[in-house]
Write a protein that holds these residues in place. Structure first.
Motif, PDB file in Angstrom:
ATOM      1  N   VAL A 179      -4.328  -5.772   5.310  1.00  0.00           N
ATOM      2  CA  VAL A 179      -3.553  -4.917   4.399  1.00  0.00           C
ATOM      3  C   VAL A 179      -2.925  -5.809   3.330  1.00  0.00           C
ATOM      4  N   PRO A 180      -3.128  -5.487   2.058  1.00  0.00           N
ATOM      5  CA  PRO A 180      -2.546  -6.338   1.012  1.00  0.00           C
ATOM      6  C   PRO A 180      -1.046  -6.101   0.879  1.00  0.00           C
ATOM      7  N   ARG A 204       6.063  -0.983   9.422  1.00  0.00           N
ATOM      8  CA  ARG A 204       5.730   0.405   9.055  1.00  0.00           C
ATOM      9  C   ARG A 204       4.216   0.575   8.949  1.00  0.00           C
ATOM     10  N   VAL A 205       3.575  -0.392   8.301  1.00  0.00           N
ATOM     11  CA  VAL A 205       2.129  -0.319   8.086  1.00  0.00           C
ATOM     12  C   VAL A 205       1.374  -0.427   9.413  1.00  0.00           C
ATOM     13  N   GLU A 242      -5.864   9.711   3.909  1.00  0.00           N
ATOM     14  CA  GLU A 242      -4.407   9.800   3.919  1.00  0.00           C
ATOM     15  C   GLU A 242      -3.957  11.154   4.461  1.00  0.00           C
ATOM     16  N   VAL A 261       2.749   6.476   6.058  1.00  0.00           N
ATOM     17  CA  VAL A 261       3.314   5.471   5.151  1.00  0.00           C
ATOM     18  C   VAL A 261       3.999   6.231   4.031  1.00  0.00           C
ATOM     19  N   GLN A 262       5.311   6.215   4.020  1.00  0.00           N
ATOM     20  CA  GLN A 262       6.034   6.960   2.992  1.00  0.00           C
ATOM     21  C   GLN A 262       5.940   6.207   1.682  1.00  0.00           C
ATOM     22  N   PRO A 263       5.347   6.840   0.673  1.00  0.00           N
ATOM     23  CA  PRO A 263       5.271   6.135  -0.594  1.00  0.00           C
ATOM     24  C   PRO A 263       6.667   5.778  -1.091  1.00  0.00           C
ATOM     25  N   LEU A 276     -10.205  -5.132   2.390  1.00  0.00           N
ATOM     26  CA  LEU A 276      -8.889  -4.599   2.055  1.00  0.00           C
ATOM     27  C   LEU A 276      -8.726  -3.193   2.616  1.00  0.00           C
ATOM     28  N   VAL A 277      -7.592  -2.974   3.265  1.00  0.00           N
ATOM     29  CA  VAL A 277      -7.288  -1.656   3.843  1.00  0.00           C
ATOM     30  C   VAL A 277      -6.117  -1.028   3.098  1.00  0.00           C
ATOM     31  N   MET A 278      -6.355   0.139   2.531  1.00  0.00           N
ATOM     32  CA  MET A 278      -5.269   0.873   1.884  1.00  0.00           C
ATOM     33  C   MET A 278      -4.752   1.978   2.800  1.00  0.00           C
ATOM     34  N   ASN A 279      -5.623   2.483   3.660  1.00  0.00           N
ATOM     35  CA  ASN A 279      -5.219   3.539   4.584  1.00  0.00           C
ATOM     36  C   ASN A 279      -6.225   3.555   5.735  1.00  0.00           C
ATOM     37  N   ILE A 339       0.821  -1.218   0.000  1.00  0.00           N
ATOM     38  CA  ILE A 339       0.000   0.000   0.000  1.00  0.00           C
ATOM     39  C   ILE A 339       0.851   1.263   0.000  1.00  0.00           C
ATOM     40  N   ASP A 340       2.169   1.135   0.162  1.00  0.00           N
ATOM     41  CA  ASP A 340       2.990   2.338   0.141  1.00  0.00           C
ATOM     42  C   ASP A 340       3.700   2.547  -1.186  1.00  0.00           C
ATOM     43  N   ASP A 384     -10.341  10.322   0.963  1.00  0.00           N
ATOM     44  CA  ASP A 384      -9.198   9.538   1.416  1.00  0.00           C
ATOM     45  C   ASP A 384      -8.707  10.085   2.745  1.00  0.00           C
ATOM     46  N   LEU A 395      -0.853   2.743  10.675  1.00  0.00           N
ATOM     47  CA  LEU A 395      -2.312   2.616  10.796  1.00  0.00           C
ATOM     48  C   LEU A 395      -2.748   2.751  12.251  1.00  0.00           C
ATOM     49  N   ASP A 455     -10.021   3.803   5.247  1.00  0.00           N
ATOM     50  CA  ASP A 455     -10.856   2.659   4.871  1.00  0.00           C
ATOM     51  C   ASP A 455     -11.516   2.045   6.101  1.00  0.00           C
TER      52      ASP A 455
END
Lengths: 426, 426
Positions: free
Chosen positions: B281-282, B156-157, B330, B341-343, B303-306, A285-286, B328, B161, B309
């Motif tokens: 989280v995927p 990290r996730v 985010e 969550v740093q992309p 599914l959790v993206m952030n 997700i990141d 969102d 979260l 969700d």
């Protein structure tokens, strides 16, 4: 939420149209009016389908009075004006060009017109084809769509899944674009299976040119398809329109990777509207490159971890056509691991990598100093991604020599570094 | 397929038990029989709950004839034999120990016993607590469970979260185990919010010892809970049993990461059986560390993206308790990006990395050669992961100097390399 529940088998086929059929194909005189109808400027495929539904054949549409045409649902005055152009010259030229270029025409009235495509709301009236027409009998077929600039993960996943699905008897359909499309077609060909490419230009034009090899190879066993007559350039506006054919030919669409705003999401949503299943591959997700696929799954698309997740579904729909899958299908390609998704060694939060054990045979080869070090390192990495420490342990050379060799290989683009000092073949 | 549809609000609360209640808490004499009942060897929490359902209170169970007890559903002859031990000595010692250690007891008959926990099939009859009892009124609460050795991604996730959820008003519940649990508790504390840790041993034992800081800090604002009386060692068998309390206290369970065979999957499945939502989280399908969470999602978990969700769902269930989320989520932590969550910059299949633009202010700092190069590089990476080329461009030093500094930082474990010559803070 995508309406994923409706399966192709639930779609009632549009009744076969009443045209002149000979050996399942339209006669030349019938074709002329099909091409006339399909190339009238500004008459959409959807409206063409409405006209065919109500009037039966292009010849009847050609001969119908303006009043009769205006009575057809959705047909406007402008459409009637477009239909008043009765010249067959353009259609005649197209038929001659097609014959000269070796292109075959299939109309929505032909028995061999793909049944699933016929069931969509806006099927193309005419398909120009180059290759093996029997590929059209491509049930089950899966569309593989994704970005033109996939990440390494997206590329690897697209290629792996397309290869495994093709091996199992699924026809891979895509748009021969750069990146994901090309990877999917190439994987199908490498599995020795036919694949269908739907172009956004005339079939006499190879676009993009970098896919010249695919353009030449696909028709040898599979099929190039377009709704555009010979000479049509690859206009930007053609591609979203073309995407409905890609999904329309298939019972499902697979999106291996997609960022948030991606054309493949439009194809997926279009597929869902056509009542086709949507499969998507999740990602971290990141990374922005998986945000689109993760959102698809969150909103109802089916999560794909391996080809088996798709095959088990297809085996249920097409029991006689798909290789059966028992349990996890990760073993499907046990005999051919060229495109097996190589597990990337996970890295613990404390930074330590989990090592992948090397076999005795591999270690013997790695110790053979008569072979260049770089070559031996690549051989080790061909087995699986490895932590630098495992590579240093595996060869007789010093840590400094191995590190130097790895740096050179990385600069040459032959290997790449994963998080945690782990290396993999590029 | 997990039965995710049943929401906590749909669960009928077990009728409140008839015990001696004073200010919402059991009296000391009532407590003696509660502790007697809850510590009888080999009498499961489920059977204790059946007895309480049918006989009303521990005192009535204590006084019931063997015939009456044998008539209770699920109660066997062995259970009746266990119940024939009428000694209150052990219970008395436990109450004395608890008082001496400053532990508070809550029974299933108390008004302050958590309603969601009471609704499970096998609620603990007695909870030993240390900390702020009001934390038990922890709706909405989310359990965060995951491996003891998460990958960097999972860690990290989990931390991001948990931090964002805590900030938004959600109580984070976990098991204070190493890895994911500890990350979740720490994130909640760092967000300045109370958190609940459910231990698998007596509350007077700090296990694992490396979490001593959490063990000391959590009760200052939140709560340590156990169903085990003081002195109970952290036996291996306690942890799966303990997990039902973690999920039982919560309306949902979040699994940030899980490999294929992971204890957190058992907790998730147990949560689903309790009618709680399961969020997962995927992750990339070619890393084994996300195989469990991906399978959870494939089989029905959400599914959790952030954090959004989850929050949008909780805001619907608890509109007055959760920070509202628009679009969102985010942006929730825009003011505090410590755990954002740093992309990770994606890398194209051709190996090119997508660069993250640096601000003018950052570039000015990066050019200040009075600060050591390593320090400036870390400051740039604190902003976002960067391609080596961007770092080289940002500082006045030569490419060779930057590469050398990066190598040293990597060897020191301060940074790590991502695919495509991109670096990130470790």
């Amino acid at each position: 939420m995508l309406p994923c529940a409706l399966r192709p088998r639930d779609i009632a086929p549009r009744p076969q149209l009443d045209v002149c059929i000979k050996d399942g194909r339209s006669s030349m005189s019938g074709l002329l009016h099909w091409v006339w109808l399909s190339t009238l400027p500004n008459l959409s495929a959807r409206k063409t389908a409405r006209l065919l539904d109500e009037l039966g054949s292009p010849l009847e549409i050609y001969n119908a009075s303006p009043e009769r045409l205006a009575g057809v649902s959705e047909i406007t005055g402008a459409d009637v004006a477009a239909l008043s152009d009765k010249s067959l010259r353009r259609a005649d030229k197209i038929l001659n060009d097609s014959a000269r270029l070796g292109q075959q025409l299939i109309t929505a009235g032909d028995a061999c017109y793909p049944e699933l495509l016929r069931a969509i709301d806006d099927p193309p009236a005419v398909l120009y084809c180059r290759g093996k027409l029997q590929t059209l009998d491509c049930r089950p077929a899966i569309a593989v769509v994704g970005p033109r600039e996939p990440t390494q993960y997206g590329y690897r996943v697209a290629k792996t899944l397309a290869y495994q699905l093709a091996l199992a008897g699924v026809t891979i359909v895509s748009g021969m674009a750069r990146g994901t499309d090309a990877a999917a077609h190439a994987a199908a060909l490498e599995a020795g299976k036919p694949t269908v490419a739907v172009l956004g230009c005339g079939l006499d034009i190879c676009y993009p040119y970098e896919n010249a090899a695919l353009y030449n190879d696909i028709p040898k066993t599979g099929l190039l398809i377009s709704e555009y007559p010979p000479g049509t350039p690859p206009l930007h506006s053609h591609f979203p329109v073309r995407n409905r054919i890609i999904s329309g030919l298939c019972c499902a669409v697979l999106v291996p990777e997609a960022p948030k705003r991606s054309g493949s999401l439009i194809t997926a949503s279009c597929a869902a509207e056509q009542g086709r299943d949507v499969f998507a591959v999740p990602g971290n997700i990141d990374v922005p490159s998986s945000a689109g696929t993760n959102a698809l799954i969150r909103d109802g698309a089916r999560l794909v971890m391996n080809a088996g997740d798709i095959l088990s579904e297809l085996a249920y729909l097409y029991p006689d056509r798909v290789a059966s899958v028992s349990g996890d299908a990760e073993t499907l390609d046990a005999s051919d691991d060229r495109y097996c998704v190589q597990p990337v060694p996970p890295q613990r939060a404390d930074g330590a990598a989990v090592s992948v054990p090397l076999s005795e045979a591999l270690l013997r080869k790695a110790a053979d100093t008569s072979v260049p070090l770089a070559e031996r390192l690549c051989a080790l990495l061909a087995h699986a991604a490895q932590h630098a420490d495992s590579l240093i342990e595996a060869v007789p050379e010093s840590a400094a020599e191995v590190t130097a060799a790895l740096t050179v290989l990385e600069l040459e683009g032959k290997i790449h570094q994963l998080p945690g000092k782990t290396f993999a073949l590029a």
